[in-house]
Design a protein around this motif. Structure first.
Motif, PDB file in Angstrom:
ATOM      1  N   MET A  71       3.315   4.813  -8.675  1.00 26.47           N
ATOM      2  CA  MET A  71       2.316   3.758  -8.729  1.00 26.47           C
ATOM      3  C   MET A  71       2.972   2.385  -8.533  1.00 26.47           C
ATOM      4  SD  MET A  71      -0.544   2.846 -11.622  1.00 26.47           S
ATOM      5  CE  MET A  71       0.577   2.466 -12.938  1.00 26.47           C
ATOM      6  N   ASP A  72       4.169   2.197  -9.107  1.00 31.60           N
ATOM      7  CA  ASP A  72       4.856   0.913  -8.976  1.00 31.60           C
ATOM      8  C   ASP A  72       5.225   0.618  -7.523  1.00 31.60           C
ATOM      9  OD1 ASP A  72       4.644   0.494 -11.680  1.00 31.60           O
ATOM     10  OD2 ASP A  72       6.657   1.215 -12.143  1.00 31.60           O
ATOM     11  N   GLU A  73       5.657   1.654  -6.790  1.00 31.49           N
ATOM     12  CA  GLU A  73       6.003   1.458  -5.380  1.00 31.49           C
ATOM     13  C   GLU A  73       4.774   1.048  -4.572  1.00 31.49           C
ATOM     14  OE1 GLU A  73       7.886   5.022  -3.979  1.00 31.49           O
ATOM     15  OE2 GLU A  73       9.849   4.061  -4.067  1.00 31.49           O
ATOM     16  N   VAL A  74       3.641   1.684  -4.873  1.00 29.80           N
ATOM     17  CA  VAL A  74       2.403   1.348  -4.163  1.00 29.80           C
ATOM     18  C   VAL A  74       1.993  -0.083  -4.475  1.00 29.80           C
ATOM     19  CG1 VAL A  74      -0.050   1.902  -3.942  1.00 29.80           C
ATOM     20  CG2 VAL A  74       1.633   3.747  -4.032  1.00 29.80           C
ATOM     21  N   ALA A  75       2.032  -0.442  -5.757  1.00 30.32           N
ATOM     22  CA  ALA A  75       1.664  -1.809  -6.147  1.00 30.32           C
ATOM     23  C   ALA A  75       2.598  -2.821  -5.494  1.00 30.32           C
ATOM     24  CB  ALA A  75       1.688  -1.947  -7.666  1.00 30.32           C
ATOM     25  N   GLY A  76       3.880  -2.519  -5.454  1.00 26.90           N
ATOM     26  CA  GLY A  76       4.836  -3.416  -4.815  1.00 26.90           C
ATOM     27  C   GLY A  76       4.592  -3.525  -3.319  1.00 26.90           C
ATOM     28  N   GLU A 128       8.102   4.109   2.801  1.00 28.82           N
ATOM     29  CA  GLU A 128       8.804   4.545   1.582  1.00 28.82           C
ATOM     30  C   GLU A 128       7.860   4.671   0.390  1.00 28.82           C
ATOM     31  OE1 GLU A 128      11.998   1.740   1.240  1.00 28.82           O
ATOM     32  OE2 GLU A 128      13.224   2.772   2.756  1.00 28.82           O
ATOM     33  N   SER A 129       6.786   3.870   0.379  1.00 32.68           N
ATOM     34  CA  SER A 129       5.812   3.963  -0.715  1.00 32.68           C
ATOM     35  C   SER A 129       4.844   5.121  -0.501  1.00 32.68           C
ATOM     36  CB  SER A 129       5.024   2.653  -0.838  1.00 32.68           C
ATOM     37  OG  SER A 129       4.136   2.518   0.267  1.00 32.68           O
ATOM     38  N   GLY A 130       4.865   5.706   0.696  1.00 36.59           N
ATOM     39  CA  GLY A 130       3.978   6.824   0.999  1.00 36.59           C
ATOM     40  C   GLY A 130       2.628   6.414   1.547  1.00 36.59           C
ATOM     41  N   LEU A 131       2.407   5.118   1.717  1.00 36.92           N
ATOM     42  CA  LEU A 131       1.113   4.643   2.211  1.00 36.92           C
ATOM     43  C   LEU A 131       0.955   4.803   3.714  1.00 36.92           C
ATOM     44  CD1 LEU A 131       0.745   1.436   0.042  1.00 36.92           C
ATOM     45  CD2 LEU A 131      -0.605   3.533  -0.127  1.00 36.92           C
ATOM     46  N   VAL A 132       2.072   4.921   4.409  1.00 36.36           N
ATOM     47  CA  VAL A 132       2.066   5.049   5.861  1.00 36.36           C
ATOM     48  C   VAL A 132       3.030   6.169   6.226  1.00 36.36           C
ATOM     49  CG1 VAL A 132       2.837   3.899   7.973  1.00 36.36           C
ATOM     50  CG2 VAL A 132       1.459   2.648   6.338  1.00 36.36           C
ATOM     51  N   ARG A 133       2.651   6.947   7.212  1.00 38.26           N
ATOM     52  CA  ARG A 133       3.575   7.933   7.753  1.00 38.26           C
ATOM     53  C   ARG A 133       3.666   7.699   9.255  1.00 38.26           C
ATOM     54  NH1 ARG A 133      -1.139  10.719   7.365  1.00 38.26           N
ATOM     55  NH2 ARG A 133      -1.649  12.063   9.123  1.00 38.26           N
ATOM     56  N   ASP A 134       4.779   8.099   9.814  1.00 36.02           N
ATOM     57  CA  ASP A 134       4.921   7.914  11.257  1.00 36.02           C
ATOM     58  C   ASP A 134       4.832   9.265  11.948  1.00 36.02           C
ATOM     59  OD1 ASP A 134       7.353   8.672  10.175  1.00 36.02           O
ATOM     60  OD2 ASP A 134       8.534   7.552  11.605  1.00 36.02           O
ATOM     61  N   GLU A 135       4.261   9.233  13.144  1.00 43.63           N
ATOM     62  CA  GLU A 135       4.102  10.439  13.958  1.00 43.63           C
ATOM     63  C   GLU A 135       4.745  10.177  15.305  1.00 43.63           C
ATOM     64  OE1 GLU A 135      -0.123  10.980  14.238  1.00 43.63           O
ATOM     65  OE2 GLU A 135      -0.277  11.787  12.215  1.00 43.63           O
ATOM     66  N   LEU A 136       5.558  11.102  15.742  1.00 41.42           N
ATOM     67  CA  LEU A 136       6.200  10.979  17.039  1.00 41.42           C
ATOM     68  C   LEU A 136       5.328  11.700  18.061  1.00 41.42           C
ATOM     69  CD1 LEU A 136       8.740   9.708  18.169  1.00 41.42           C
ATOM     70  CD2 LEU A 136       9.882  11.897  17.885  1.00 41.42           C
ATOM     71  N   LEU A 147      -2.176   5.538   8.412  1.00 43.04           N
ATOM     72  CA  LEU A 147      -2.431   5.287   6.996  1.00 43.04           C
ATOM     73  C   LEU A 147      -2.534   6.604   6.241  1.00 43.04           C
ATOM     74  CD1 LEU A 147      -3.263   3.282   4.707  1.00 43.04           C
ATOM     75  CD2 LEU A 147      -5.618   3.666   5.433  1.00 43.04           C
ATOM     76  N   ASP A 148      -1.935   6.663   5.061  1.00 47.25           N
ATOM     77  CA  ASP A 148      -2.095   7.797   4.146  1.00 47.25           C
ATOM     78  C   ASP A 148      -2.561   7.205   2.819  1.00 47.25           C
ATOM     79  OD1 ASP A 148      -2.034   9.992   2.523  1.00 47.25           O
ATOM     80  OD2 ASP A 148       0.042  10.517   2.945  1.00 47.25           O
ATOM     81  N   ALA A 149      -3.862   7.257   2.570  1.00 45.29           N
ATOM     82  CA  ALA A 149      -4.441   6.594   1.395  1.00 45.29           C
ATOM     83  C   ALA A 149      -4.223   7.369   0.099  1.00 45.29           C
ATOM     84  CB  ALA A 149      -5.937   6.371   1.626  1.00 45.29           C
ATOM     85  N   GLY A 150      -3.674   8.565   0.169  1.00 43.66           N
ATOM     86  CA  GLY A 150      -3.464   9.382  -1.029  1.00 43.66           C
ATOM     87  C   GLY A 150      -2.756   8.670  -2.170  1.00 43.66           C
ATOM     88  N   PRO A 151      -1.665   7.969  -1.908  1.00 44.23           N
ATOM     89  CA  PRO A 151      -0.947   7.296  -2.995  1.00 44.23           C
ATOM     90  C   PRO A 151      -1.761   6.218  -3.717  1.00 44.23           C
ATOM     91  CG  PRO A 151       0.496   7.555  -1.118  1.00 44.23           C
ATOM     92  CD  PRO A 151      -0.883   7.951  -0.669  1.00 44.23           C
ATOM     93  N   PHE A 152      -2.876   5.779  -3.140  1.00 40.27           N
ATOM     94  CA  PHE A 152      -3.715   4.791  -3.809  1.00 40.27           C
ATOM     95  C   PHE A 152      -4.411   5.380  -5.049  1.00 40.27           C
ATOM     96  CE2 PHE A 152      -4.089   2.449   0.356  1.00 40.27           C
ATOM     97  CZ  PHE A 152      -3.461   1.305  -0.094  1.00 40.27           C
ATOM     98  N   THR A 153      -4.584   6.697  -5.093  1.00 37.87           N
ATOM     99  CA  THR A 153      -5.380   7.342  -6.140  1.00 37.87           C
ATOM    100  C   THR A 153      -4.932   6.956  -7.544  1.00 37.87           C
ATOM    101  OG1 THR A 153      -5.803   9.188  -4.658  1.00 37.87           O
ATOM    102  CG2 THR A 153      -6.226   9.554  -6.995  1.00 37.87           C
ATOM    103  N   GLU A 154      -3.659   7.096  -7.818  1.00 37.91           N
ATOM    104  CA  GLU A 154      -3.155   6.793  -9.166  1.00 37.91           C
ATOM    105  C   GLU A 154      -3.367   5.319  -9.515  1.00 37.91           C
ATOM    106  OE1 GLU A 154       0.916   7.180 -11.858  1.00 37.91           O
ATOM    107  OE2 GLU A 154       0.953   7.743  -9.741  1.00 37.91           O
TER     108      GLU A 154
END
Length: 120
Positions: A1-6, A50-58, A67-74
């Motif tokens: 949660m701290d990484e997402v908030a940061g 690194e916070s998990g909010l974004v992933r890259d696709e080649l 965007l990966d909104a999953g980490p926002f849940t907590e």
């Protein structure tokens, strides 16, 4: 949660997240929308990754960010304790209470009428 908030503490990163809400974009497409350098945008993308909010696709030779909104849940659950219910929520709760009360009274009345019919 701290990484997402940061990660969302920075306005540039929040803007990037908003941009990725509707479509995947390459780093170049993202950088073109800012007045900051491409390396600076890359650093912001790294923090988001690194916070998990974004992933890259080649895709072929191109790298797209999604965007990966999953980490926002907590974070959203934690923030929920500070949000007061709106007036509408309060009224809906009151309506629900009234519906249950009316049903209970109707069942009680119907039961009393059946008992009356059975004793008559």
């Amino acid at each position: 949660m701290d990484e997402v908030a940061g990660a969302i503490a920075d306005p540039v990163r929040r803007t990037i997240l908003t941009m990725l809400r509707d479509s995947r974009l390459s780093a170049g497409e993202i950088a073109d929308r800012f007045m900051i350098s491409r390396p600076a945008v890359s650093r912001h993308l790294r923090v988001l990754r690194e916070s998990g909010l974004v992933r890259d696709e080649l895709v072929g030779r191109r790298r797209f960010y999604v965007l990966d909104a999953g980490p926002f849940t907590e974070l959203v659950e934690w923030l929920g304790q500070f949000v007061r219910p709106s007036g509408l929520e309060h009224r809906l709760d009151a309506l629900e209470t009234e519906v249950y009360r009316t049903r209970r009274e109707r069942r009680t009345r119907d039961l009393a009428e059946r008992e009356e019919e059975n004793t008559a």
